[in-house]
Write an enzyme that holds these catalytic residues in place. Sequence first.
Site, PDB file in Angstrom:
ATOM      1  N   LYS A 187      11.098  37.727 114.956  1.00  0.00           N
ATOM      2  CA  LYS A 187      10.582  38.548 113.784  1.00  0.00           C
ATOM      3  C   LYS A 187      10.751  37.202 112.778  1.00  0.00           C
ATOM      4  O   LYS A 187      11.800  37.073 112.218  1.00  0.00           O
ATOM      5  CB  LYS A 187      11.339  39.857 113.494  1.00  0.00           C
ATOM      6  CG  LYS A 187      10.462  39.916 112.062  1.00  0.00           C
ATOM      7  CD  LYS A 187       9.029  40.254 111.693  1.00  0.00           C
ATOM      8  CE  LYS A 187       8.887  40.547 110.083  1.00  0.00           C
ATOM      9  NZ  LYS A 187       9.357  40.007 109.010  1.00  0.00           N
ATOM     10  N   GLY A 240      19.789  35.101 107.263  1.00  0.00           N
ATOM     11  CA  GLY A 240      19.558  35.781 105.958  1.00  0.00           C
ATOM     12  C   GLY A 240      20.258  36.244 104.984  1.00  0.00           C
ATOM     13  O   GLY A 240      21.230  35.868 105.080  1.00  0.00           O
ATOM     14  N   SER A 241      20.204  36.799 103.533  1.00  0.00           N
ATOM     15  CA  SER A 241      20.607  37.245 103.067  1.00  0.00           C
ATOM     16  C   SER A 241      21.457  38.342 103.753  1.00  0.00           C
ATOM     17  O   SER A 241      21.446  38.891 104.963  1.00  0.00           O
ATOM     18  CB  SER A 241      19.824  37.949 101.479  1.00  0.00           C
ATOM     19  OG  SER A 241      19.493  39.446 101.799  1.00  0.00           O
ATOM     20  N   THR A 242      22.747  38.541 102.684  1.00  0.00           N
ATOM     21  CA  THR A 242      24.199  39.373 103.442  1.00  0.00           C
ATOM     22  C   THR A 242      23.490  40.372 102.862  1.00  0.00           C
ATOM     23  O   THR A 242      23.969  41.667 104.345  1.00  0.00           O
ATOM     24  CB  THR A 242      25.505  38.791 102.069  1.00  0.00           C
ATOM     25  OG1 THR A 242      25.801  37.923 102.204  1.00  0.00           O
ATOM     26  CG2 THR A 242      26.379  39.781 102.689  1.00  0.00           C
ATOM     27  N   GLY A 245      21.651  41.336 105.901  1.00  0.00           N
ATOM     28  CA  GLY A 245      22.597  41.485 106.594  1.00  0.00           C
ATOM     29  C   GLY A 245      23.356  42.628 106.979  1.00  0.00           C
ATOM     30  O   GLY A 245      23.549  43.178 108.364  1.00  0.00           O
ATOM     31  N   GLU A 262      24.228  34.731 110.366  1.00  0.00           N
ATOM     32  CA  GLU A 262      24.294  33.281 109.713  1.00  0.00           C
ATOM     33  C   GLU A 262      23.966  34.128 107.906  1.00  0.00           C
ATOM     34  O   GLU A 262      22.563  34.003 107.479  1.00  0.00           O
ATOM     35  CB  GLU A 262      23.567  32.763 110.113  1.00  0.00           C
ATOM     36  CG  GLU A 262      24.162  31.664 109.450  1.00  0.00           C
ATOM     37  CD  GLU A 262      23.231  30.483 108.561  1.00  0.00           C
ATOM     38  OE1 GLU A 262      23.911  31.182 107.241  1.00  0.00           O
ATOM     39  OE2 GLU A 262      22.412  30.442 109.176  1.00  0.00           O
ATOM     40  N   CYS A 299      21.749  28.082 102.324  1.00  0.00           N
ATOM     41  CA  CYS A 299      22.705  28.727 102.170  1.00  0.00           C
ATOM     42  C   CYS A 299      24.291  27.905 102.165  1.00  0.00           C
ATOM     43  O   CYS A 299      25.029  27.853 101.739  1.00  0.00           O
ATOM     44  CB  CYS A 299      23.138  29.715 103.573  1.00  0.00           C
ATOM     45  SG  CYS A 299      22.961  29.002 104.991  1.00  0.00           S
ATOM     46  N   GLU A 397      24.855  33.886  94.854  1.00  0.00           N
ATOM     47  CA  GLU A 397      24.110  33.387  95.469  1.00  0.00           C
ATOM     48  C   GLU A 397      22.644  33.402  95.106  1.00  0.00           C
ATOM     49  O   GLU A 397      21.712  34.448  94.690  1.00  0.00           O
ATOM     50  CB  GLU A 397      23.960  33.248  96.829  1.00  0.00           C
ATOM     51  CG  GLU A 397      22.672  32.199  97.500  1.00  0.00           C
ATOM     52  CD  GLU A 397      22.772  32.314  98.610  1.00  0.00           C
ATOM     53  OE1 GLU A 397      22.847  31.614 100.091  1.00  0.00           O
ATOM     54  OE2 GLU A 397      22.614  33.930 100.641  1.00  0.00           O
TER      55      GLU A 397
END
Length: 492
Positions: A187, A240-242, A245, A262, A299, A397
């Site tokens: 995806k 992707g973003s925390t 995640g 990650e 990142c 970030e």
Amino acid sequence: MSRPVPPTYAHWIDGRWHEPAQGHYAIINPATEEIVGHAPEATADDVDAAVRAARAAFDGWSRTAPRDRAAVLDRIADAISARAADLVPLLQAETGATARVASALQLPPAADRFRRYARGAVEPDVVPLPPQPVKASPLAPGGLIGAAAVRRPVGVVGCVTSYNFPLANLAGKVAPALAMGNTVVAKPAPQDPLTCLLLGEIFKEAGLPDGVFNVIGGSGAAAGEALVAHPDVDMISFTGSTAVGKAIASASGRTLKRTLMELGGKGAAIVLPESGGAVLKAAVGAVASTWAFHSGQICTAPTRVLVHRDQYEQVISALAQYAGALTTGDPVDNSTVVGPLISAAQRDRVEAYIAGARAQGARVVTGGERPDLKPGFYVAPTLIADVTPDMTVAQEELFGPVVVALAYDTEDEAVEIANGTPYGLYDYVFSDDAGRAWALAARLRSGNIGINTVQRHPETPFGGFKESGVGRDGGSFGLHAYSELQSVVWPS
């Protein structure tokens, strides 16, 4: 003269194009704001069809001889390279990457990763263990017992990827997963999935069996959520973003799926006070890569520079001079270094962070204003000084061409600042004393440390501490990430 009609793409499921029941959505070129193409919108039924195809293909692919899997991966690498003339312009258009980044760092690493894991497919997957004498018990007779630990494929892997390097990022997941005998449902990020959707056809031409690799699209969270929740998916690999995640980890936990995460980063580049000459120049160039490398949409970027107070203004001046020499503009122009951000929403988000820094008392040294460039989603290379560790721009970030500079007085303070965010993905130390830099690296709560460089080593384990991720991939560690250990025991 009329413009060509943007192409329309379908899902790739079970070795063929699968038209979406829910229609399509537009993919926008970040530099021109024109439509590049139309991506398929996945429903839960589309996701289910892709997962069922992957599950059905798993038995055959997992039992395929490693050398045969390796041959397929090598052919995939060749096929990707052979299609570069078609794929690179599409990658450039949907990501907004500069021509240099698109041609050198978007497509070639994808082919390289398939070649690397073609070799990985034939790496030893058995760890022999010394026989052990075991006494008899009510459980079984005693004797000399032999054993081995064997790496086995996890099963069906859902790969959910980020928008900054769509093809290279996906290849870094799919190649080791396939090498280990897993099957995949991918995806891609909603902003730029088109090149990834073309991979299915390319893989089939290279000899990958139907159902082993499937790709679905989707403009929002629904497709990814359905993939994560599906009971027949054994593992989720996410970049992707925390924030996303955490949501994926929570949902995966309900069915105890394996996860590889990650996530975000807030890289600190610590410039130690003895740094001078070539090392100081390397530090400035490394920090400036935040502006020059894909407009800071990476990142691992050293977005925080921590400088001893005695050298602080010297480094600020050098960075400001560097930023002023960078050309921002049309990414197709070879002279352009800083291209657009992926979307208007991301540009507005970064601008809001800059405004917030001003409001909190920071000094915007260069940049900070929207460039006079239309169309396109541009942010000028921005350097923010007089930042304190508690400011929002020092903690969160931004994912844009923004560097924040913080002063410190002691090494202990520098470590405290570097470790003082929720992130721990990639930090950097610059020093004329390599031993001191090595010792300092041990104090940094970060999965990766660069000493006097932002260069990478392709075989290192990659991943983060704290909220920057869970697990490691890269090199042979990528094979470990996409496998389970099985213990096999027998009487000798």
